[in-house]
Design a protein around this motif. Structure first.
Motif, PDB file in Angstrom:
ATOM      1  N   THR A 103       0.853  -1.189   0.000  1.00 16.01           N
ATOM      2  CA  THR A 103       0.000   0.000   0.000  1.00 16.01           C
ATOM      3  C   THR A 103       0.890   1.241   0.000  1.00 16.01           C
ATOM      4  O   THR A 103       2.083   1.162   0.325  1.00 16.01           O
ATOM      5  N   ARG A 104       0.303   2.348  -0.331  1.00 15.84           N
ATOM      6  CA  ARG A 104       1.019   3.633  -0.294  1.00 15.84           C
ATOM      7  C   ARG A 104       1.577   3.860   1.109  1.00 15.84           C
ATOM      8  O   ARG A 104       2.737   4.222   1.280  1.00 15.84           O
ATOM      9  N   ASP A 105       0.722   3.601   2.123  1.00 16.38           N
ATOM     10  CA  ASP A 105       1.138   3.840   3.509  1.00 16.38           C
ATOM     11  C   ASP A 105       2.285   2.926   3.937  1.00 16.38           C
ATOM     12  O   ASP A 105       3.223   3.374   4.593  1.00 16.38           O
ATOM     13  N   SER A 106       2.228   1.645   3.567  1.00 19.66           N
ATOM     14  CA  SER A 106       3.287   0.727   3.990  1.00 19.66           C
ATOM     15  C   SER A 106       4.619   1.107   3.345  1.00 19.66           C
ATOM     16  O   SER A 106       5.672   1.059   3.988  1.00 19.66           O
ATOM     17  N   LEU A 107       4.579   1.520   2.106  1.00 24.70           N
ATOM     18  CA  LEU A 107       5.788   1.950   1.407  1.00 24.70           C
ATOM     19  C   LEU A 107       6.355   3.221   2.042  1.00 24.70           C
ATOM     20  O   LEU A 107       7.546   3.303   2.353  1.00 24.70           O
ATOM     21  N   LEU A 108       5.488   4.187   2.273  1.00 24.68           N
ATOM     22  CA  LEU A 108       5.960   5.462   2.832  1.00 24.68           C
ATOM     23  C   LEU A 108       6.391   5.350   4.292  1.00 24.68           C
ATOM     24  O   LEU A 108       7.247   6.116   4.735  1.00 24.68           O
ATOM     25  N   GLN A 109       5.843   4.392   5.036  1.00 32.41           N
ATOM     26  CA  GLN A 109       6.298   4.166   6.415  1.00 32.41           C
ATOM     27  C   GLN A 109       7.759   3.731   6.421  1.00 32.41           C
ATOM     28  O   GLN A 109       8.551   4.186   7.253  1.00 32.41           O
ATOM     29  N   ILE A 110       8.107   2.856   5.489  1.00 33.88           N
ATOM     30  CA  ILE A 110       9.495   2.400   5.396  1.00 33.88           C
ATOM     31  C   ILE A 110      10.403   3.551   4.978  1.00 33.88           C
ATOM     32  O   ILE A 110      11.464   3.765   5.572  1.00 33.88           O
ATOM     33  N   VAL A 111       9.989   4.318   3.992  1.00 34.86           N
ATOM     34  CA  VAL A 111      10.774   5.474   3.551  1.00 34.86           C
ATOM     35  C   VAL A 111      10.981   6.445   4.716  1.00 34.86           C
ATOM     36  O   VAL A 111      12.107   6.895   4.965  1.00 34.86           O
ATOM     37  N   ALA A 112       9.925   6.727   5.456  1.00 31.96           N
ATOM     38  CA  ALA A 112      10.018   7.660   6.591  1.00 31.96           C
ATOM     39  C   ALA A 112      10.943   7.130   7.680  1.00 31.96           C
ATOM     40  O   ALA A 112      11.737   7.878   8.254  1.00 31.96           O
ATOM     41  N   ALA A 113      10.853   5.843   7.970  1.00 39.40           N
ATOM     42  CA  ALA A 113      11.704   5.251   9.008  1.00 39.40           C
ATOM     43  C   ALA A 113      13.181   5.375   8.640  1.00 39.40           C
ATOM     44  O   ALA A 113      14.013   5.740   9.482  1.00 39.40           O
ATOM     45  N   TYR A 114      13.522   5.107   7.402  1.00 40.51           N
ATOM     46  CA  TYR A 114      14.920   5.204   6.987  1.00 40.51           C
ATOM     47  C   TYR A 114      15.365   6.650   6.860  1.00 40.51           C
ATOM     48  O   TYR A 114      16.516   6.980   7.159  1.00 40.51           O
ATOM     49  N   ALA A 115      14.490   7.542   6.438  1.00 37.17           N
ATOM     50  CA  ALA A 115      14.839   8.966   6.361  1.00 37.17           C
ATOM     51  C   ALA A 115      15.128   9.509   7.760  1.00 37.17           C
ATOM     52  O   ALA A 115      16.083  10.260   7.965  1.00 37.17           O
ATOM     53  N   GLU A 116      14.310   9.093   8.730  1.00 35.34           N
ATOM     54  CA  GLU A 116      14.511   9.535  10.117  1.00 35.34           C
ATOM     55  C   GLU A 116      15.832   8.988  10.663  1.00 35.34           C
ATOM     56  O   GLU A 116      16.602   9.715  11.297  1.00 35.34           O
ATOM     57  N   ALA A 117      16.127   7.728  10.392  1.00 33.60           N
ATOM     58  CA  ALA A 117      17.381   7.127  10.856  1.00 33.60           C
ATOM     59  C   ALA A 117      18.580   7.838  10.244  1.00 33.60           C
ATOM     60  O   ALA A 117      19.568   8.105  10.929  1.00 33.60           O
ATOM     61  N   GLN A 118      18.498   8.170   8.956  1.00 27.84           N
ATOM     62  CA  GLN A 118      19.599   8.867   8.299  1.00 27.84           C
ATOM     63  C   GLN A 118      19.769  10.280   8.855  1.00 27.84           C
ATOM     64  O   GLN A 118      20.878  10.762   9.008  1.00 27.84           O
ATOM     65  N   ALA A 119      18.660  10.938   9.175  1.00 31.11           N
ATOM     66  CA  ALA A 119      18.731  12.282   9.752  1.00 31.11           C
ATOM     67  C   ALA A 119      19.384  12.229  11.133  1.00 31.11           C
ATOM     68  O   ALA A 119      20.192  13.094  11.479  1.00 31.11           O
ATOM     69  N   GLN A 120      19.044  11.204  11.907  1.00 27.43           N
ATOM     70  CA  GLN A 120      19.647  11.059  13.237  1.00 27.43           C
ATOM     71  C   GLN A 120      21.143  10.781  13.123  1.00 27.43           C
ATOM     72  O   GLN A 120      21.939  11.341  13.875  1.00 27.43           O
ATOM     73  N   GLU A 121      21.533   9.928  12.170  1.00 22.02           N
ATOM     74  CA  GLU A 121      22.956   9.645  11.968  1.00 22.02           C
ATOM     75  C   GLU A 121      23.698  10.908  11.549  1.00 22.02           C
ATOM     76  O   GLU A 121      24.804  11.153  12.009  1.00 22.02           O
ATOM     77  N   ALA A 122      23.090  11.711  10.692  1.00 26.44           N
ATOM     78  CA  ALA A 122      23.710  12.962  10.256  1.00 26.44           C
ATOM     79  C   ALA A 122      23.855  13.922  11.440  1.00 26.44           C
ATOM     80  O   ALA A 122      24.875  14.599  11.567  1.00 26.44           O
ATOM     81  N   GLY A 123      22.844  13.966  12.298  1.00 29.03           N
ATOM     82  CA  GLY A 123      22.911  14.821  13.478  1.00 29.03           C
ATOM     83  C   GLY A 123      24.009  14.410  14.426  1.00 29.03           C
ATOM     84  O   GLY A 123      24.728  15.244  14.965  1.00 29.03           O
ATOM     85  N   VAL A 124      24.177  13.115  14.614  1.00 26.27           N
ATOM     86  CA  VAL A 124      25.246  12.593  15.471  1.00 26.27           C
ATOM     87  C   VAL A 124      26.606  12.904  14.862  1.00 26.27           C
ATOM     88  O   VAL A 124      27.527  13.331  15.541  1.00 26.27           O
ATOM     89  N   ALA A 125      26.726  12.733  13.540  1.00 22.46           N
ATOM     90  CA  ALA A 125      27.991  13.017  12.855  1.00 22.46           C
ATOM     91  C   ALA A 125      28.338  14.496  12.933  1.00 22.46           C
ATOM     92  O   ALA A 125      29.491  14.865  13.125  1.00 22.46           O
ATOM     93  N   ASN A 126      27.319  15.361  12.813  1.00 20.17           N
ATOM     94  CA  ASN A 126      27.572  16.803  12.876  1.00 20.17           C
ATOM     95  C   ASN A 126      27.912  17.250  14.287  1.00 20.17           C
ATOM     96  O   ASN A 126      28.634  18.225  14.465  1.00 20.17           O
ATOM     97  N   ALA A 127      27.381  16.554  15.294  1.00 20.69           N
ATOM     98  CA  ALA A 127      27.647  16.927  16.680  1.00 20.69           C
ATOM     99  C   ALA A 127      29.044  16.504  17.109  1.00 20.69           C
ATOM    100  O   ALA A 127      29.605  17.065  18.031  1.00 20.69           O
ATOM    101  N   ALA A 128      29.615  15.517  16.437  1.00 18.03           N
ATOM    102  CA  ALA A 128      30.925  14.988  16.829  1.00 18.03           C
ATOM    103  C   ALA A 128      32.066  15.851  16.411  1.00 18.03           C
ATOM    104  O   ALA A 128      32.140  16.802  15.857  1.00 18.03           O
TER     105      ALA A 128
END
Length: 128
Positions: A103-128
């Protein structure tokens, strides 16, 4: 990136993700995808399992064995939902498994989860 030999699946995923603001690269099989990964450096790959020439398991394995692309999350797409199919996906390095038809929702949930994880990794990298 969406790798699928079905034009319908590719176009559906492209529409869903484009409407959500994602840039989408399409590939019709594993060979096509491997050629495009170097050019486009996708942040996330959806890969169909059953494709001609180079199937999804082989494609995922080749992506994960390449040190330049091993970090890219690969989500297997399949109409098969058996334990063996999921286990085989894990064995070749896939990160998740999404059953078709999705479904549209199941696909976008996965995209959102990985986008959020990548944003958190970028934030950690920028803070270091």
């Amino acid at each position: 990136m969406v790798i699928d030999d079905s034009n319908t699946i590719r176009r559906s995923a492209e529409i869903f993700m484009s409407q959500a603001g994602c840039k989408v690269v399409l590939a019709e099989d594993g060979f096509d995808a491997l050629a495009k990964i170097a050019d486009h450096q996708p942040a996330l790959i959806f890969c169909d399992v059953m494709m001609p020439r180079l199937d999804g398991y082989q494609t995922c394995s080749l992506i994960k064995k390449n040190p330049r692309y091993a970090h890219i999350p690969v989500i297997m797409l399949s109409s098969k939902d058996g334990l063996f199919d999921r286990a085989r996906g894990k064995m070749v390095g896939s990160d998740r498994y999404l059953t078709k038809p999705f479904t549209r929702d199941s696909l976008l949930q996965i995209v959102a989860a990985y986008a959020e994880a990548q944003a958190q990794e970028a934030g950690v990298a920028n803070a270091a």
